[in-house]
Each structure stands twice: as C-alpha cells, then as structure tokens.
Design an enzyme around this catalytic site. Structure first.
Site, mmCIF file in Angstrom:
data_model
loop_
_atom_site.group_PDB
_atom_site.id
_atom_site.type_symbol
_atom_site.label_atom_id
_atom_site.label_comp_id
_atom_site.label_asym_id
_atom_site.label_seq_id
_atom_site.Cartn_x
_atom_site.Cartn_y
_atom_site.Cartn_z
ATOM 1 N N ASP A 1 0.822 -1.342 0.029
ATOM 2 C CA ASP A 1 -0.030 -0.009 0.063
ATOM 3 C C ASP A 1 0.985 1.228 -0.023
ATOM 4 O OD1 ASP A 1 -2.284 1.373 0.141
ATOM 5 O OD2 ASP A 1 -2.788 0.879 2.099
ATOM 6 N N ASP A 2 1.006 2.010 -1.203
ATOM 7 C CA ASP A 2 1.916 2.912 -1.359
ATOM 8 C C ASP A 2 3.491 2.646 -1.247
ATOM 9 O OD1 ASP A 2 -0.473 4.411 -1.057
ATOM 10 O OD2 ASP A 2 0.103 5.740 0.573
ATOM 11 N N ARG B 1 -6.518 -0.079 -7.369
ATOM 12 C CA ARG B 1 -6.995 -1.530 -7.069
ATOM 13 C C ARG B 1 -8.134 -2.123 -8.230
ATOM 14 N NH1 ARG B 1 -4.944 -2.212 -1.249
ATOM 15 N NH2 ARG B 1 -3.591 -0.676 -1.295
ATOM 16 N N LYS C 1 -6.468 -5.175 2.976
ATOM 17 C CA LYS C 1 -7.117 -3.875 2.277
ATOM 18 C C LYS C 1 -8.026 -4.092 1.104
ATOM 19 C CE LYS C 1 -6.455 0.989 1.523
ATOM 20 N NZ LYS C 1 -5.318 1.932 1.595
ATOM 21 N N HIS D 1 -11.142 -1.959 -0.384
ATOM 22 C CA HIS D 1 -11.138 -0.516 -0.760
ATOM 23 C C HIS D 1 -11.624 -0.342 -2.190
ATOM 24 C CE1 HIS D 1 -9.142 3.759 -0.146
ATOM 25 N NE2 HIS D 1 -10.157 3.569 0.246
ATOM 26 N N HIS E 1 1.470 2.185 4.275
ATOM 27 C CA HIS E 1 0.775 3.317 3.970
ATOM 28 C C HIS E 1 0.953 4.322 5.423
ATOM 29 C CE1 HIS E 1 -2.757 5.853 3.686
ATOM 30 N NE2 HIS E 1 -2.953 5.284 2.474
ATOM 31 N N ASP F 1 0.066 -0.304 -5.318
ATOM 32 C CA ASP F 1 -1.057 0.102 -6.073
ATOM 33 C C ASP F 1 -0.740 1.607 -6.612
ATOM 34 O OD1 ASP F 1 -0.624 1.472 -3.261
ATOM 35 O OD2 ASP F 1 -2.597 1.714 -3.110
ATOM 36 N N ASN F 2 0.323 2.436 -5.869
ATOM 37 C CA ASN F 2 0.631 3.833 -6.540
ATOM 38 C C ASN F 2 1.994 4.310 -5.801
ATOM 39 O OD1 ASN F 2 -2.324 4.192 -4.488
ATOM 40 N ND2 ASN F 2 -0.214 5.172 -3.764
ATOM 41 N N ARG G 1 2.547 9.708 -4.959
ATOM 42 C CA ARG G 1 1.007 9.404 -5.038
ATOM 43 C C ARG G 1 0.056 10.517 -5.634
ATOM 44 N NH1 ARG G 1 -1.376 7.749 0.737
ATOM 45 N NH2 ARG G 1 -1.229 10.249 0.748
#
Ligand SMILES: *[C@@H]1O[C@H](CO)[C@@H](O)[C@H](O)[C@H]1NC(C)=O
Ligand SMILES: *[C@@H]1O[C@H](CO)[C@@H](O)[C@H](O)[C@H]1NC(C)=O
Ligand SMILES: *[C@@H]1O[C@H](CO)[C@@H](O)[C@H](O)[C@H]1NC(C)=O
Ligand SMILES: *[C@@H]1O[C@H](CO)[C@@H](O)[C@H](O)[C@H]1NC(C)=O
Length: 505
Positions: free
Chosen positions: A34-35, A77, A126, A128, A184, A276-277, A285
C-alpha cells in the site's frame, strides 16, 4: 477448462474434455503493498533490509519499468482487478465513506470471472473497492468486516488467515489476494502508532505485540533520499519510519510464502508482488510523474525458471495483471458491454511471454481523475520508451494535495520552509508544483528527473504529435468520457469523433 470435483473429473477425463495432463492445479498469489515503492534490496536499495522480497526476486522476473495507470488507491486497485482504467471501470476516486466512488455495476472483474470459471478466490487485507457484486470473493477478511490494522499490518494475523484459507477441502485452484496496509501513512488516522504506524505491534508500552515481527529501527542518517524528496531532517525521519513498516511487510511476505510452502502449493502458484501507487511524498502518490506511477513488480512462476533473477526493461502496466492471471488460468475474457453496445476490450496484455524471452513492449498509459472527492484534477499520460507525456486537463486549477500527505511531516516542513523563504532542499518549487502546464513532455533518457518540459520545443514537435496520437487512440479504445472535455483553451478544436459520442445520449 478447469477440472471440477473428483467424480465429474473422472467422467470428464473419460470424455476427453478435461486437460488430464494438468492433474495439479495452478494457483495465483497476488501480494500488494500500500503506497510502496522501490525501498527493497530487490530494487538495489542497499539501506533497507528486505530479505524476503529479495529472495522472492531471485525466483522472479524483476520489472524495472512497471507502472500503475493511476496513482490513487481505490482507482488503482479497481484497475488492477478489472484490467480497465479508472475512467472505464468507474472507480474515479477513493471508495470509502463520503468519497463513495464505485465501479460500474456491469464491470466483470477478475475475482468475478475467476469464480465463474471454478477458481476459489480469497482476499486478506485492504479491499477498498466496490460494489460487492462487482468484486466478490469467496473468502474475505478486509476492512469491511474487521480492523484494517489487523488484516493489513498484523503479520501474525495475516499468516493465520492465509493458513485458514489454505486449510480447506476445496479442490478448486485458488486466487489469493493479500493486500497489505503497510507501508501506508497513518499520521492522519492513528498518530499514536507513529507517522507510518511503524510502532504498531512493536511490543513497546501501549503498542501491543505482533508475535512474528522483529522490528528493524532506522535512523534519519540511514535512509536513501530519492531525488524527488527534499533532503531535510523531517523527510529523513519520515523515510526512516516508512522503512520500518516496509520491514514488517517484508517479514509478512516471508510468512505468507512459508504458509504456501507448508501447504505444498507454492510450486504450483504464480506469485506476483507489486504496489498500488507511488510513495506518499511530493511528485509521488496522486501524480502521473515517474515517482507517482512507477511500481515494483516481481512475477514468480515455478514453471518459468529460465529468467529467474533477471531484470526486464519492458514497459508494463498494472493493467496487464488481469490478462496475465486470466492467461495463467486459461480463462477467456468475455464479450460484453458496460454501456451501450460498444464491446469492452482489455488494452493490457499477458506478461507470461516475458517470463521466457525479453519482449519489445515500449508503451504504457495513465489516467487519473480524482483521489479524494474534493480533488478533481483529471490527467492523462503516456510513457513511450524514454518519453513521458502528461496532459493536465484542468491545468488552470491548482494541483490538489491530499489530506494525509498535507499533514505529513515532509509536506509541512516543505510548506514551512517555502513560506519562510528558507532553502527547501527540493528539486522543484511549490508554485510550479501547484500550477502545471497543459502538456508536459519529458525526455527521461536525458532528464530522468522530469524537470525540463519540452512540449513547446519545436525539436520535439514530432514526438509530441506521436505521443498525443497514441494517447488519444487509447482514450477512445477505453471509452474515456474525458476525451471530449474542452481544456478551456480558446483555440481548441475537439475531435470530429466527439459528435457521435454526444449524440448517443
Ligand atoms: C541493480 O543494479 C544492477 C547493477 O548495476 C543492475 O544490473 C540491475 O539491473 C539493477 N536492478 C534493478 C531492479 O534495477
Ligand atoms: C468476514 O467475512 C467472512 C466472510 O467473507 C467471514 O467468514 C468472517 O467471519 C468475517 N469476519 C469478521 C471479523 O466478521
Ligand atoms: C496480532 O495478531 C495476533 C493473532 O491474532 C494477536 O495475538 C496479537 O495480539 C495481535 N497484535 C496486535 C498488535 O494487535
Ligand atoms: C516445481 O514445478 C516445476 C514445474 O512446474 C518442476 O519442474 C519442479 O521440479 C518442481 N519443483 C519441486 C521442488 O517440486
């Protein structure tokens, strides 16, 4: 075709309908950070210890030019799980709470298609994305029915959930999606655990304990500061905290793989690791610049050891993961439409051929519309070999800053230094960051930090035209509603193709 239950299996085998040679099933484990970025030994960062990612990389093809199509959590996602960019699957921004973005009801996602094809699906961590009917999973432990800290950062809990998923009498092949919440930020939501929740479960007073985690501490002097982050004490402390949470995820990845090994399925499983990013730092991000879109990507196939440990230069997209996983399970993509009669086609491709020989792939696309509901800033981009073109559709508006980055130590320090007129130790200035040009063209082979916009340089006119044409074609191919949006430039002429688009309504 996939092999169903034992009795019917024998019958189908006799009828010659089942691939008898595939007595063992093929599975997929998709692991998402995540990030997360390139903070791993696998990507040559020698300041951080990530032994489990590094070991996975030795059994993987390592992509160094992998990109997300969108630099925002839910949109990324949703794009990853549908193979469709955000403007086509409908997840324009964040999914949770007041933001409330969802994919369109008619979208056929990867978990839906796999379930229909007889694959057992599971998600731990996660989620989301929504709605539930578009993203169903047979087994689900997510923030929707538990604590995201537990299912996304407590690696002991994650290990036990993976064990539970694997301890089943179900004979179907599986698709397991383990979506860590690490690394994150959490200074905006759970500041008691530190800016990156790096103290959660570390055994200190009030932090609880994650029995399987051996925390690794880093100091500000230990970290490598990438070119797009200010080299300041505040940013270094932020990075040090980020490294500790990455260490927790890395140990979690080791536990997850160990569970597959213990269940005897690791050697039948395609393992994919990505994020994801971009990292939650400036130009990262929510940006379509390199730091916002470039992702780590490891693809580990037990059936393709030929390129294990090699680095691929091919330009690949997270939009390629749905076609890759469908290809691995031999599941075809259906013929259908989301709106009207225009058929939906995936623009990504299966990455499996790259596991055998280096492919010539050179182009990836980006599409971002919002992040938080207040952050409308549509951008489209294309990266073609060393060139990156970004189209800022609302270029007269200031670029919006998301709230959890805004309150972060790095950004507050940058803001404070800027307003006080002190040196920022940053490669850009905030005014340029907020106010962007309509077209941004960078030649990364000469300007890897993307600081010289060549869009108005006549020597690059042909490159600009080529990239604009590629981008427009992709927008049409993916039914982008923004393709006909005027930019607010008086001399602008919309494509004649826009007329039928409006007439359809
Ligand atoms: C890491 O560095 C080595 C040596 O310079 C290089 O060959 C390799 O491609 C790099 N790996 C990645 C993932 O960039
Ligand atoms: C979450 O949902 C799953 C079903 O998908 C269920 O088995 C599990 O018990 C739920 N967990 C909690 C904490 O409610
Ligand atoms: C992590 O999960 C394990 C197993 O469920 C539990 O014993 C432990 O207390 C959890 N740690 C934290 C910090 O919540
Ligand atoms: C793993 O699978 C590959 C092919 O799928 C096979 O060649 C290899 O022997 C297997 N290794 C082990 C340890 O089972």
């Amino acid at each position: 075709m996939l092999c169903p239950g034992l009795l019917r299996w024998a019958l189908l085998l006799a009828l010659g309908l089942c691939r008898a040679h595939r007595a063992r099933s093929r599975n997929v484990l998709l692991i998402l950070a995540d990030d997360g970025g390139f903070e791993s030994g696998a990507y040559n960062n020698s300041a951080i210890a990530t032994p489990h990612l590094d070991a996975l990389a030795r059994r993987s093809l390592v992509f160094r030019n992998a990109f997300t199509s969108v630099s925002s959590c839910s949109p990324s996602r949703a794009s990853l799980l549908t193979g469709l960019p955000q403007h086509q699957n409908g997840m324009y921004g964040l999914h949770q709470g007041v933001h409330h973005f969802n994919s369109f009801d008619g979208v056929r996602s990867l978990p839906l298609l796999l379930h229909q094809a007889g694959v057992r699906t599971g998600i731990i961590g996660k989620k989301h994305v929504g709605p539930e009917t578009v993203y169903p999973f047979d087994f689900a432990y997510t923030e929707e029915n538990g604590s995201v800290l537990q299912v996304g950062r407590n690696i002991t809990r994650i290990k036990l959930l993976v064990r539970e998923f694997l301890q089943t009498q179900d004979n179907r092949p599986f698709f397991l999606y383990v979506a860590f919440h690490d690394p994150h930020r959490c200074g905006h939501s759970q500041p008691q655990y530190g800016t990156f929740c790096e103290k959660f479960g570390n055994g200190e007073s009030g932090m609880g304990r994650i029995p399987d985690w051996t925390p690794q501490a880093y100091g500000p002097q230990d970290v490598l500061v990438p070119y797009f982050i200010p080299d300041t004490p505040a940013a270094r402390a932020d990075l040090a905290a980020q490294y500790t949470t990455i260490g927790r995820m890395d140990q979690g990845i080791g536990l997850v793989l160990q569970e597959l090994q213990a269940a005897g399925v690791l050697n039948d499983t395609l393992v994919i690791f990505t994020s994801d990013n971009g990292v939650p730092f400036p130009s990262g991000r929510t940006n379509l610049y390199w730091p916002g879109t470039a992702e780590p990507l490891l693809v580990s196939s037990p059936e393709h050891p030929g390129r294990w440990g090699q680095v691929s230069e091919a330009y690949v997209s997270l939009l390629d993961l749905t076609p890759t996983i469908l290809d691995w399970f031999s599941v075809p993509y259906p013929h259908y439409a989301i709106f009207g009669s225009k058929p939906v086609r995936l623009t990504g491709r299966s990455l499996l051929p790259a596991l055998e020989a280096e492919p010539p792939w050179a182009t990836v696309f980006g599409s971002q519309s919002l992040h938080e509901v207040t952050m409308s800033y549509p951008m489209r981009s294309v990266q073609h070999q060393g060139f990156r073109l970004v189209h800022n559709l609302h270029f007269k508006m200031p670029f919006p800053i998301d709230q959890d980055f805004y309150v972060s130590p790095t950004f507050q320090d940058l803001l404070g230094r800027t307003t006080a007129g002190r040196p920022t130790h940053w490669y850009k200035d905030l005014h340029r960051y907020y106010y962007r040009e309509r077209w941004e063209l960078y030649d990364r082979s000469r300007d890897p930090h993307e600081t010289r916009n060549l869009a108005a340089d006549p020597r690059y006119a042909a490159v600009l035209e080529l990239l604009r044409a590629q981008l427009a074609k992709w927008q049409w191919d993916t039914h982008d509603p923004w393709v006909c949006a005027p930019d607010g430039v008086l001399e602008e002429r919309l494509s004649p193709q826009c007329r039928p688009l409006h007439n359809e309504l």
